[in-house]
Every structure is written in C-alpha cells, then in structure tokens.
Scaffold this active site. Structure first.
Site, PDB file in Angstrom:
ATOM      1  N   LYS A  50       0.913  -0.824  -0.481  1.00  0.00           N
ATOM      2  CA  LYS A  50      -0.080  -0.497   0.052  1.00  0.00           C
ATOM      3  C   LYS A  50       0.891   1.249  -0.066  1.00  0.00           C
ATOM      4  O   LYS A  50       0.198   2.317  -0.800  1.00  0.00           O
ATOM      5  CB  LYS A  50      -0.479   0.031   1.251  1.00  0.00           C
ATOM      6  CG  LYS A  50      -2.216  -0.903   0.993  1.00  0.00           C
ATOM      7  CD  LYS A  50      -3.366  -1.523   2.111  1.00  0.00           C
ATOM      8  CE  LYS A  50      -4.193  -2.505   1.786  1.00  0.00           C
ATOM      9  NZ  LYS A  50      -4.662  -3.109   3.195  1.00  0.00           N
ATOM     10  N   GLN A  94      -4.886  -1.839   8.885  1.00  0.00           N
ATOM     11  CA  GLN A  94      -4.792  -3.430   9.049  1.00  0.00           C
ATOM     12  C   GLN A  94      -5.113  -4.704   9.619  1.00  0.00           C
ATOM     13  O   GLN A  94      -4.677  -4.652  10.409  1.00  0.00           O
ATOM     14  CB  GLN A  94      -3.568  -3.110   8.547  1.00  0.00           C
ATOM     15  CG  GLN A  94      -3.570  -4.717   7.499  1.00  0.00           C
ATOM     16  CD  GLN A  94      -3.797  -4.896   5.914  1.00  0.00           C
ATOM     17  OE1 GLN A  94      -3.382  -3.742   5.657  1.00  0.00           O
ATOM     18  NE2 GLN A  94      -4.185  -5.655   5.525  1.00  0.00           N
ATOM     19  N   ASP A 117     -12.050   2.090   3.077  1.00  0.00           N
ATOM     20  CA  ASP A 117     -11.668   0.666   2.960  1.00  0.00           C
ATOM     21  C   ASP A 117     -13.621   0.183   3.247  1.00  0.00           C
ATOM     22  O   ASP A 117     -14.006  -0.477   2.922  1.00  0.00           O
ATOM     23  CB  ASP A 117     -11.281  -0.238   4.438  1.00  0.00           C
ATOM     24  CG  ASP A 117     -10.288  -1.120   3.988  1.00  0.00           C
ATOM     25  OD1 ASP A 117      -9.604  -1.183   2.840  1.00  0.00           O
ATOM     26  OD2 ASP A 117      -9.026  -1.198   5.381  1.00  0.00           O
TER      27      ASP A 117
END
Ligand code: NAD
Length: 280
Positions: A50, A94, A117
């Site tokens: 990322k 995460q 997300d």
C-alpha cells in the site's frame, strides 16, 4: 488453454496511473494513514504494498505501527487523532487485529468520510441502497476486472461463493446494482457444483486452495478468483483450480496478478475520493 486471462496487474497499473494523473492535474494534497498492530508477516506485506502504491500515485502515506499488546484505548486514541488530522484523508486499520482488540469497535470509530476501506456501518448501509461514496476495495476491484472483459452484467447469472462482510456480501450487492441475477453460496449451500455451473459470472471468495474445479464451471464463464492461499511450499494459490478451469472458462483471473493488485489500486482511488469529499 481456452480462457482469456484477465490481467489484474495491467488493469491495476492503469487505475493507479489515472489516480496519479488526477492528483497531478488538480494539484491535490492527498494523505493516507495506515495503522498496523503487531507483526503479522502477511499484514506487513500488504502494508508495504500500500505504501509503494501511494508513492507511485503521489499520495502521502503515514504509517503507524503499534505493538501487538497495545490496548484498545491506545488504538482508539490514535484513530481519534487521525480523524482530526486534516492532512489525513483516508484511514486504514490493517486487519486482522490481535484477538484482544474489538475490530468492530475500532472500525466504527473511524470517521465515515475517511473510511477508505468502506467497512464502517454507515458506508455499508450506503452501499446497500446504492448511494455510496466508497466501495470496498476488493469487490470494487473485481467489478473493474469484470468490466474489462466487455461483458455486460445485466441479466447474467452471477454466483458468489463466500458471504463475508468484506468480500462476498458486498460483491453480491455490486453485481445486483448492475442488474445481475445473483446467488450467494456459502458453507451450508447444497449442490454447490450444480449452482456454480449455472453461473455466467463466478466469483470465488472462500479461502480454500483449488476449491473450484472444472465441473463447477460453465463453458465460457467469467471466473474471478479472490482467494489468496499460502501453500506449504510457500507459493500462493487461489480458490480456483486454474489449470483445469482455464480450459473451460471464457475469462479467468490468475493468482497472483488478478484481484490482489486491484484491491490496492481501488484503495488509491478511494483515498482521492475521500480527499475530494473533505475539501467540499
Ligand atoms: P472468510 O473466511 O471471511 O469467508 C469465507 C467464506 O467462504 C464464508 O462466507 C464461508 O461461508 C464460505 N465457505 C467456506 N467453506 C465453504 C464451502 N465448503 N462451500 C461454500 N462456501 C464456503 O474469507 P474472506 O475474508 O471473504 O476471504 C476469502 C478469500 O479471499 C481468502 O482467501 C482471502 O485471503 C481472500 N481475500 C483476498 C483479497 C484480495 O485482495 N485479493 C481481499 C480479501 C480477501
């Protein structure tokens, strides 16, 4: 092999290039904060990828690494700080988190306009009614891959194997938004092979290596393999038995090089969207 390969690497590179060009053209200041708790090696690989994608696109990335034994309070405080930091447009925690931390509570603490997300309940609800700002990265990436085939989803039989909140359920919703006739299969589904073999578009998100075999696939189908499974040999493999299914399918995504890179590219796109929403 008869199936055409859907090249997720090339398509994701094109999405990232679009994002980069947009940021440059509009002189945007875009920032993404990535929070990692503990030292899970797979999570570390994802976070590094990322960061690399951010660099490529011209997005500032801020990494926050907390120890595996950090308290929930500590993590929530960090999320609050990032929510209030105007240089941070997107916040990504995460997953998975260590088991003493409540993932749901942490996700709900992220400001919905920074939730790149699209896991926050309010964003999930918006997706359900088709009035969304962000789409969850993996299903959105799968849709891009399907679009790249030129096949129109409308009226097609679509089967999604897996019903997780992160992949299976939103994937089904996105196919439905494009007027597919959608069936969601899961661990309690009866006659799975028969249901799957009706699919014009088959999406596998199970997390079991080589689970989808040729007898489960319709001749000429589009097969999207979301699975990322690490074998004992150390190599990666998807949920689809690629060698035999690629003899029968019309289109297929490889693992690696299919859905995986798309997930990151869609994250970059969501981060720019977040920046635009916040500057309004
Ligand atoms: P999950 O474990 O939360 O869900 C798996 C789903 O598979 C469940 O809904 C379950 O009902 C279903 N399932 C399990 N056994 C089954 C069976 N025998 N028959 C039919 N259905 C069955 O997993 P997830 O988070 O949705 O991830 C699925 C896979 O996708 C994993 O391999 C994961 O690593 C991968 N993944 C990839 C990306 C990416 O960027 N490519 C992103 C997220 C997840």
């Amino acid at each position: 092999m008869s199936a055409k390969i859907i090249d997720g690497k090339a398509i994701s590179a094109a999405v990232k290039e679009q994002v980069r060009a947009e940021i440059e053209r509009d002189k945007l200041n875009v920032g993404l904060a990535v929070v990692i708790v503990g030292d899970d090696p797979a999570s570390r690989v994802y976070v590094n990828n990322k960061k690399k994608a951010c660099e490529l696109c011209g997005i500032k990335s801020f990494e926050y690494a907390l120890p595996a034994d950090c308290s929930e309070e500590q993590l929530l405080e960090l999320v609050d700080t990032l929510n209030n930091d105007s240089s941070v447009n997107g916040i990504l925690v995460q997953l998975p988190l260590p088991s003493h931390l409540d993932e749901k509570r942490v996700i709900e603490r992220i400001s919905p306009i920074k939730d790149v997300d699209a896991f926050h309940e309010s964003n999930v609800g918006k997706i359900m009614i088709g009035n969304y700002s962000f789409l969850p990265c993996t299903p959105a990436g799968c849709m891009e891959l399907i679009h790249s085939t030129g096949i129109d989803v409308a009226g097609k039989e679509c089967v999604v194997i897996g019903r997780s909140n992160i992949v299976g359920k939103p994937m089904a919703m996105l196919l439905l938004h494009e007027n597919g006739t959608v069936t969601v299969c899961h661990s309690k589904t009866k006659n799975l092979a028969e249901v799957c073999s009706r699919a014009d578009i088959l999406v596998a998100a199970v997390g079991r290596p080589n689970f989808v075999t040729a007898d489960m696939v319709k001749e000429g189908a589009v097969v999207i393999d979301v699975g990322i499974n690490r074998l004992e040999t150390g190599s990666l493999c998807g949920d689809v038995k690629f060698d035999e299914v690629s003899e029968k399918a019309g289109w297929i995504t490889p693992v690696p090089g299919g859905v995986g890179p798309m997930t990151i590219a869609m994250l970059m796109r969501n981060t720019v969207t977040a920046c635009r929403i916040q500057s309004k």
